[in-house]
Write a protein that holds these residues in place. Structure first.
Motif, PDB file in Angstrom:
ATOM      1  N   GLU A  51       0.840  -1.192   0.000  1.00 44.04           N
ATOM      2  CA  GLU A  51       0.000   0.000   0.000  1.00 44.04           C
ATOM      3  C   GLU A  51       0.878   1.246   0.000  1.00 44.04           C
ATOM      4  O   GLU A  51       1.952   1.263   0.596  1.00 44.04           O
ATOM      5  CB  GLU A  51      -0.880  -0.025   1.256  1.00 44.04           C
ATOM      6  N   ALA A  77       0.632   5.791   0.026  1.00 44.48           N
ATOM      7  CA  ALA A  77      -0.016   7.103  -0.028  1.00 44.48           C
ATOM      8  C   ALA A  77       1.076   8.098  -0.389  1.00 44.48           C
ATOM      9  O   ALA A  77       2.173   8.049   0.179  1.00 44.48           O
ATOM     10  CB  ALA A  77      -0.648   7.461   1.312  1.00 44.48           C
ATOM     11  N   SER A  98      -1.937   7.452  -6.325  1.00 43.67           N
ATOM     12  CA  SER A  98      -2.306   7.993  -5.013  1.00 43.67           C
ATOM     13  C   SER A  98      -2.290   9.516  -5.034  1.00 43.67           C
ATOM     14  O   SER A  98      -3.205  10.168  -4.524  1.00 43.67           O
ATOM     15  CB  SER A  98      -1.348   7.472  -3.943  1.00 43.67           C
ATOM     16  N   THR A 153      -5.281  10.839  -7.104  1.00 42.20           N
ATOM     17  CA  THR A 153      -6.628  10.606  -6.557  1.00 42.20           C
ATOM     18  C   THR A 153      -6.785  11.085  -5.115  1.00 42.20           C
ATOM     19  O   THR A 153      -7.919  11.218  -4.632  1.00 42.20           O
ATOM     20  CB  THR A 153      -6.964   9.105  -6.591  1.00 42.20           C
ATOM     21  N   GLY A 154      -5.669  11.321  -4.433  1.00 42.31           N
ATOM     22  CA  GLY A 154      -5.735  11.699  -3.026  1.00 42.31           C
ATOM     23  C   GLY A 154      -6.102  10.538  -2.120  1.00 42.31           C
ATOM     24  O   GLY A 154      -6.543  10.731  -0.984  1.00 42.31           O
ATOM     25  N   LYS A 155      -5.900   9.292  -2.614  1.00 47.46           N
ATOM     26  CA  LYS A 155      -6.281   8.115  -1.841  1.00 47.46           C
ATOM     27  C   LYS A 155      -5.076   7.183  -1.626  1.00 47.46           C
ATOM     28  O   LYS A 155      -4.118   7.228  -2.389  1.00 47.46           O
ATOM     29  CB  LYS A 155      -7.372   7.331  -2.584  1.00 47.46           C
ATOM     30  N   ARG A 156      -5.175   6.350  -0.614  1.00 49.75           N
ATOM     31  CA  ARG A 156      -4.199   5.271  -0.450  1.00 49.75           C
ATOM     32  C   ARG A 156      -4.482   4.220  -1.512  1.00 49.75           C
ATOM     33  O   ARG A 156      -5.632   3.869  -1.773  1.00 49.75           O
ATOM     34  CB  ARG A 156      -4.308   4.675   0.961  1.00 49.75           C
ATOM     35  N   ILE A 157      -3.412   3.698  -2.120  1.00 48.60           N
ATOM     36  CA  ILE A 157      -3.571   2.782  -3.240  1.00 48.60           C
ATOM     37  C   ILE A 157      -2.924   1.441  -2.921  1.00 48.60           C
ATOM     38  O   ILE A 157      -1.801   1.382  -2.411  1.00 48.60           O
ATOM     39  CB  ILE A 157      -2.926   3.375  -4.521  1.00 48.60           C
TER      40      ILE A 157
END
Length: 343
Positions: free
Chosen positions: A202, A204, A332, A335-339
């Motif tokens: 994962e 970010a 990440s 999108t501003g998300k954890r991937i």
């Protein structure tokens, strides 16, 4: 013993500083051809190494039929040229990042398998003595459980050493695809996988361009990574460290902390929780600023792998795993998300 016939495609700075002199120093190979779209550049290089000059890589492959090809081109050409060389029957050493997408990387791996040829990605940080020693200490249990890490690679940018300076392809998104993260960050994603012996699951990240004015690629990135066993840490890549280069890694464990390439005199310092400190002098890390005086060990390792018919340390599969971390970091940031990282 057979001498392998080598062709180097792309004769910019990395070829001139690393590939060509290291091939020349290896007694088991002969540089027979070089290729570059800049005629004066390739003619000069060909004369220096007693090789044949080409401006079209397909003509080189068709006419010379080399045993080994080094691909030292802008990132967007890594996959198509590597695949063409593999299909022409050559073993391929490709510069990093191996490709601009996971699909391209998979196509390179497929071409190597279908043509029974070796594909190696030039992640030279695995060969640095301090990095290898740190891996050995961790595998031996010297640090106990690993909790965290930070790894960084930053300097003032490619204009300081690229053959084209500020006009380099490094700053052009259509050719580079990715900036500091592809130039430096992928080195560290590969290194931390290697040292810890774990995959990452994962990420970010914030990946931005805030330092270079005439560029449309990233030049500053900070990533937060989680490994499969739960180790968390940071990876930083930057073209904005103008006063000095940072190529350091610190690993925090239950029993000790390791500092790699973080001290001017000692390439590895182990500080134990019992108060003991061990300082290792293991030689200088290779640097493009060193004028080629240090060796990357990449070329020699690749030749030995071919001679012994064994997989090189950084296969296409290994290169793709390190690239996938960088691709996930880009996603990440966008999108501003954890991937979740593709395995």
């Amino acid at each position: 013993m057979k001498k392998y016939r080598v062709a180097v495609i792309g004769v910019g700075s990395i070829a001139r500083m690393r590939h060509l002199p290291e091939y020349q120093a290896n007694p088991h190979v002969e540089i027979v051809a070089v290729c570059d779209i800049v005629p004066e550049r390739v003619e000069e290089t060909a004369a220096q190494y007693g090789a044949k000059a080409f401006t079209d890589y397909q003509e080189l492959l068709d006419q010379v039929k080399p045993d080994i090809v080094s691909v030292c081109l802008p990132n967007y050409l890594h996959a198509p040229v590597s695949i063409a060389a593999l299909e022409a029957g050559a073993h391929v050493l490709c510069e990093k990042p191996m490709a601009t997408s996971a699909e391209e990387g998979e196509a390179m791996i497929k071409a190597a398998k279908e043509n029974n040829r070796k594909l190696m990605i030039a992640h030279n940080q695995r060969f640095v003595a301090s990095h290898q020693k740190a891996k050995d200490l961790i595998e031996a249990g010297e640090l106990g459980k690993i909790y965290s890490f930070r790894t960084a690679f930053g300097h003032g940018g490619p204009e300081g050493w690229s053959i084209d300076g500020k006009d380099s392809w490094f700053f052009k998104k259509d050719q580079a695809f990715i900036g500091a993260m592809g130039d430096l960050g992928v080195h560290k994603s590969d290194l931390i996988r290697y040292i810890l012996g774990e995959e990452f699951t994962e990420v970010a990240a914030i990946v931005e361009g805030n330092a270079k004015t005439d560029s449309d690629v990233d030049d500053n990135a900070v990533c937060l990574l989680r490994s499969e066993s739960g180790i968390i840490g940071t990876l930083t890549a930057s073209w904005a460290y103008n006063s000095s280069e940072d190529n350091s890694t610190v690993i925090y464990g239950e029993k000790a902390t390791l500092r790699l390439e973080d001290d001017p005199d000692y390439s590895l310092i182990a500080s134990y929780t019992n108060g003991q400190t061990v300082k290792y002098e293991l030689g200088q890390i290779q640097s493009n600023d060193a004028g080629g005086q240090t060796t990357s060990h990449v070329i020699d390792h690749f030749i030995e792998s071919i001679q012994a018919d064994r997989d090189p340390l950084i296969t296409g599969e290994e290169g793709l795993k390190s690239l996938n971390i960088i691709l996930a970091a880009l996603e990440s940031s966008e999108t501003g998300k954890r991937i979740k990282i593709k395995q």
